[in-house]
Design a protein around this motif. Sequence first.
Motif: not given
Length: 184
Positions: A153-169
């Motif tokens: 899941l691309r750019d699923a989290l915005r934390w401290d101004g940065e985007w982070h992906d989430a991995v589905v398992m």
Amino acid sequence: MFSQKPVLTGARVTLRPVGPEHADGLLALVSDPEVRRLTGSHAVPDPEACRQWCATRAGQPDRLDLAIEAGGEYVGEVVLNELDPANLSCNLRIALIGARAFGKGYGTEAIALALGHAFRTTPLHRVHLEVFAFNDRARHVYKKLGFVEEGLLRDALRWDGEWHDAVVMSVLRPDWQARSETLP
């Protein structure tokens, strides 16, 4: 499917149904800055909300909320939720209370116990989760326990101004059964 709220015991941890006695532990967990980052929780911790949450878990037949205890102390929670009975599927989430619980095998054993309960006592076929791509420690544990990466899941989290992906398992019943003899 989760109307029974068992106590599950392993070598390092005991999983107990979440109740009012776990409210202070839950508040400490959701207040820990590292735990909040790892879980992507932006909510401001609320003591009364924690008390209410813990007091109502026993009456939820569509989920299983278990406190993780080690040495008689609350060190986190593992939850089977988002039950989809038609597709025999549910979500798993886990959070440990922070540095004093990380790296001791508590999470690995808690997940193994929860999966064992799910696949031995219910008709569930699939247990899935999401983990942020930066959480290498958790991803390693999930893979060790039989979870397979399914997607991103691309750019699923915005934390401290940065985007982070989430991995589905996920882990499927046949995969778990094939590996269950080697799990704690």
